[in-house]
Design a protein around this motif. Structure first.
Motif, PDB file in Angstrom:
ATOM      1  N   ILE A  29       0.840  -1.202   0.000  1.00  0.00           N
ATOM      2  CA  ILE A  29       0.000   0.000   0.000  1.00  0.00           C
ATOM      3  C   ILE A  29       0.874   1.251   0.000  1.00  0.00           C
ATOM      4  CG2 ILE A  29      -1.605   1.373   1.397  1.00  0.00           C
ATOM      5  CD1 ILE A  29      -2.812  -1.335   2.341  1.00  0.00           C
ATOM      6  N   ILE A  30       1.879   1.272   0.874  1.00  0.00           N
ATOM      7  CA  ILE A  30       2.779   2.419   0.962  1.00  0.00           C
ATOM      8  C   ILE A  30       3.542   2.605  -0.345  1.00  0.00           C
ATOM      9  CG2 ILE A  30       4.829   3.336   2.112  1.00  0.00           C
ATOM     10  CD1 ILE A  30       2.283   3.585   3.747  1.00  0.00           C
ATOM     11  N   TYR A  31       4.026   1.518  -0.909  1.00  0.00           N
ATOM     12  CA  TYR A  31       4.770   1.584  -2.173  1.00  0.00           C
ATOM     13  C   TYR A  31       3.912   2.195  -3.276  1.00  0.00           C
ATOM     14  CZ  TYR A  31       7.099  -0.020  -6.437  1.00  0.00           C
ATOM     15  OH  TYR A  31       7.691  -0.083  -7.669  1.00  0.00           O
ATOM     16  N   ASN A  32       2.656   1.737  -3.374  1.00  0.00           N
ATOM     17  CA  ASN A  32       1.756   2.264  -4.406  1.00  0.00           C
ATOM     18  C   ASN A  32       1.422   3.731  -4.165  1.00  0.00           C
ATOM     19  OD1 ASN A  32       1.661  -0.160  -5.806  1.00  0.00           O
ATOM     20  ND2 ASN A  32      -0.140  -0.911  -4.702  1.00  0.00           N
ATOM     21  N   MET A  33       1.285   4.119  -2.886  1.00  0.00           N
ATOM     22  CA  MET A  33       1.017   5.518  -2.574  1.00  0.00           C
ATOM     23  C   MET A  33       2.191   6.403  -2.986  1.00  0.00           C
ATOM     24  SD  MET A  33      -0.849   5.302   1.169  1.00  0.00           S
ATOM     25  CE  MET A  33      -1.068   7.078   1.319  1.00  0.00           C
ATOM     26  N   GLU A  34       3.394   5.935  -2.711  1.00  0.00           N
ATOM     27  CA  GLU A  34       4.584   6.710  -3.087  1.00  0.00           C
ATOM     28  C   GLU A  34       4.680   6.868  -4.593  1.00  0.00           C
ATOM     29  OE1 GLU A  34       7.635   5.623   0.584  1.00  0.00           O
ATOM     30  OE2 GLU A  34       7.502   4.288  -1.153  1.00  0.00           O
ATOM     31  N   ARG A  35       4.383   5.814  -5.322  1.00  0.00           N
ATOM     32  CA  ARG A  35       4.451   5.873  -6.788  1.00  0.00           C
ATOM     33  C   ARG A  35       3.379   6.783  -7.368  1.00  0.00           C
ATOM     34  NH1 ARG A  35       4.389   0.222  -9.659  1.00  0.00           N
ATOM     35  NH2 ARG A  35       4.101   1.678 -11.370  1.00  0.00           N
ATOM     36  N   SER A  36       2.137   6.632  -6.887  1.00  0.00           N
ATOM     37  CA  SER A  36       1.022   7.346  -7.505  1.00  0.00           C
ATOM     38  C   SER A  36       0.971   8.823  -7.143  1.00  0.00           C
ATOM     39  CB  SER A  36      -0.310   6.681  -7.132  1.00  0.00           C
ATOM     40  OG  SER A  36      -0.491   6.703  -5.736  1.00  0.00           O
ATOM     41  N   ASN A  37       1.588   9.201  -6.007  1.00  0.00           N
ATOM     42  CA  ASN A  37       1.549  10.602  -5.603  1.00  0.00           C
ATOM     43  C   ASN A  37       2.759  11.396  -6.061  1.00  0.00           C
ATOM     44  OD1 ASN A  37      -0.969  11.066  -3.939  1.00  0.00           O
ATOM     45  ND2 ASN A  37      -0.166   9.222  -2.969  1.00  0.00           N
ATOM     46  N   GLY A  38       3.736  10.739  -6.644  1.00  0.00           N
ATOM     47  CA  GLY A  38       4.814  11.425  -7.334  1.00  0.00           C
ATOM     48  C   GLY A  38       5.663  12.318  -6.457  1.00  0.00           C
ATOM     49  N   GLU A  39       6.184  13.369  -7.069  1.00  0.00           N
ATOM     50  CA  GLU A  39       7.084  14.288  -6.384  1.00  0.00           C
ATOM     51  C   GLU A  39       6.340  15.160  -5.382  1.00  0.00           C
ATOM     52  OE1 GLU A  39      10.396  14.345  -6.739  1.00  0.00           O
ATOM     53  OE2 GLU A  39      10.206  12.619  -8.073  1.00  0.00           O
ATOM     54  N   ASN A  40       7.120  15.769  -4.500  1.00  0.00           N
ATOM     55  CA  ASN A  40       6.574  16.666  -3.482  1.00  0.00           C
ATOM     56  C   ASN A  40       5.904  17.861  -4.139  1.00  0.00           C
ATOM     57  OD1 ASN A  40       6.098  18.488  -1.438  1.00  0.00           O
ATOM     58  ND2 ASN A  40       7.968  17.975  -0.326  1.00  0.00           N
ATOM     59  N   THR A  41       4.598  17.990  -3.949  1.00  0.00           N
ATOM     60  CA  THR A  41       3.859  19.132  -4.504  1.00  0.00           C
ATOM     61  C   THR A  41       3.270  20.004  -3.408  1.00  0.00           C
ATOM     62  OG1 THR A  41       1.821  17.803  -4.617  1.00  0.00           O
ATOM     63  CG2 THR A  41       3.228  17.820  -6.578  1.00  0.00           C
ATOM     64  N   TYR A  42       3.699  19.785  -2.193  1.00  0.00           N
ATOM     65  CA  TYR A  42       3.091  20.456  -1.049  1.00  0.00           C
ATOM     66  C   TYR A  42       3.467  21.928  -0.990  1.00  0.00           C
ATOM     67  CZ  TYR A  42       1.605  21.173   3.788  1.00  0.00           C
ATOM     68  OH  TYR A  42       0.989  21.617   4.920  1.00  0.00           O
ATOM     69  N   LEU A  43       2.462  22.773  -0.820  1.00  0.00           N
ATOM     70  CA  LEU A  43       2.695  24.195  -0.652  1.00  0.00           C
ATOM     71  C   LEU A  43       3.242  24.458   0.747  1.00  0.00           C
ATOM     72  CD1 LEU A  43      -0.680  25.491  -2.143  1.00  0.00           C
ATOM     73  CD2 LEU A  43       1.527  25.390  -3.318  1.00  0.00           C
ATOM     74  N   THR A  44       4.106  25.420   0.858  1.00  0.00           N
ATOM     75  CA  THR A  44       4.655  25.772   2.167  1.00  0.00           C
ATOM     76  C   THR A  44       4.209  27.155   2.620  1.00  0.00           C
ATOM     77  OG1 THR A  44       6.670  26.619   1.110  1.00  0.00           O
ATOM     78  CG2 THR A  44       6.688  24.314   1.865  1.00  0.00           C
TER      79      THR A  44
END
Length: 380
Positions: A29-44
């Protein structure tokens, strides 16, 4: 026939294998989440709660467990701090299918008064997929959706008189659903539904329809390290993570002591400890994330006091089914004088509010005004 030693060995091997499968599933589950959510897009910068600041939903199923929630969760969660979503039915499956007692109803309503969401989880906790397959979708709605809506509307707290809010969300019992079921109740009855795993297992703000979750009960062997990874993934993606649980019970608590018999043994394995909950809470806060209800992730504001909701609707000229949080966060002034208001639940969404007039009402608890960082002028 196996002797006692052989039976114990077989049982231990089964548990070991089950744990291995559970841990493998969690890591996948974690592996698939990391793959599907890609690079860091979080606003700061310019992060606003309820709008774009990521968070976590703690979602607890099956209200025959209400005493567990109340006894072991109420103090941990606090007052409008760690908000949770409690998914209720109207009966106790292991006490002759009796209806909830007034004591249990009071507990649920007191949890609601602390900022938690009470969600529709099926009147009799029927498997929606199987029941609708056997009898049709309309029959499922008639037997399991409408009766609980009616039941909730007819309940009130024995002392305060508070009532349940009209539920915004629905949690599928056993996470058994299909697209046809979701379409049948969204948006006619609810704004959001919750099931188990799907796609990237994260929810964006303003969701209408299905919202996925990850089960973290101890029998799923979703270890704390993986929960922390999922929380971090949600933050990096700028999205929300829904964690599904059932009972809240200390590790040393023996399920058999409740006296609910062998039929309840499987249900007894669906539990999380206060110790693990505290770890999760610390991790979320340490990542500067919020705790939301499922309704809040869907973008909908809710109000305990119906006079307050009516007043807000009048101010917004809102005739829609739901009042949206995005329409509240930017308001700077509110005149709520002489509106017959007794409860301020919902005022926490007015994050830009600078001035409020509350004169001529019956309010005793003003603590929620402390949640408004820009409030300067209060008339009461």
């Amino acid at each position: 026939m196996l002797d006692k030693k052989a039976l114990i060995k077989k049982t231990l091997n089964y548990v070991k294998e089950y744990k291995y499968i559970g841990r493998y599933r969690a890591e996948k589950i974690i592996y698939n989440m990391e793959r599907s959510n890609g690079e860091n897009t979080y606003l700061t910068e310019n992060l606003v709660p309820y709008i774009n600041k990521s968070g976590v939903v703690l979602s607890f199923d099956d209200s025959f467990r209400v005493k567990h929630w109340y006894q072991y969760g109420k103090e941990i969660f606090g007052f409008y701090d760690v908000k949770a979503t409690f998914n209720i039915n109207a009966f106790h499956p292991f006490e002759n299918n009796r209806m909830h007692t007034q004591e249990e109803i009071d507990m649920l309503l007191e949890l609601q008064s602390n900022g938690h969401e009470i969600v529709h989880h099926g009147y009799k906790h029927r498997n929606a997929f199987q029941y609708s397959k056997n009898f049709g979708v309309n029959k499922w709605i008639e037997d399991d959706i409408i009766p609980l809506l009616d039941w909730m509307e007819n309940q009130s707290h024995s002392k305060t008189g508070n009532k349940f809010k009209k539920p915004i969300s629905f949690a599928f019992p056993g996470s058994a659903y299909d697209k046809k079921l979701t379409s049948a109740i969204i948006p006619q009855y609810f704004k959001a539904t919750r099931g188990h795993l799907r796609d990237n297992n994260l929810a964006t703000f303003g969701e209408t329809g299905f919202i996925p979750s990850i089960c973290i009960d101890q029998n799923y062997f979703f270890e704390l390290k993986n929960i922390k990874k999922a929380i971090k993934i949600a933050k990096n993606a700028g999205k929300n993570l829904v964690l599904m649980c059932h009972s809240i019970l200390p590790d040393e608590c023996n399920w058999d002591d409740f006296g609910w018999g062998k039929d309840s043994e499987i249900a007894g394995k669906y539990r999380i400890s206060p110790r693990v909950l505290k770890e999760i809470i610390n991790e979320v806060k340490g990542n500067d994330m919020e705790f939301y209800t499922l309704a809040e992730v869907s973008g909908a504001a809710t109000f305990i006091d119906r006079n307050l909701e009516k007043s807000i609707r009048d101010i917004l000229s809102c005739q829609n089914e739901w009042v949206m949080i995005k329409d509240l966060v930017s308001l700077r002034e509110l005149d709520l004088s002489n509106k017959g208001i007794s409860n301020l639940d919902g005022i926490q969404y007015f994050l830009e509010l600078e001035s409020i007039d509350l004169r001529g009402n019956n309010i005793e608890d003003y603590r929620l005004l402390e949640k408004l960082p820009k409030l300067k002028r209060i008339l009461m």
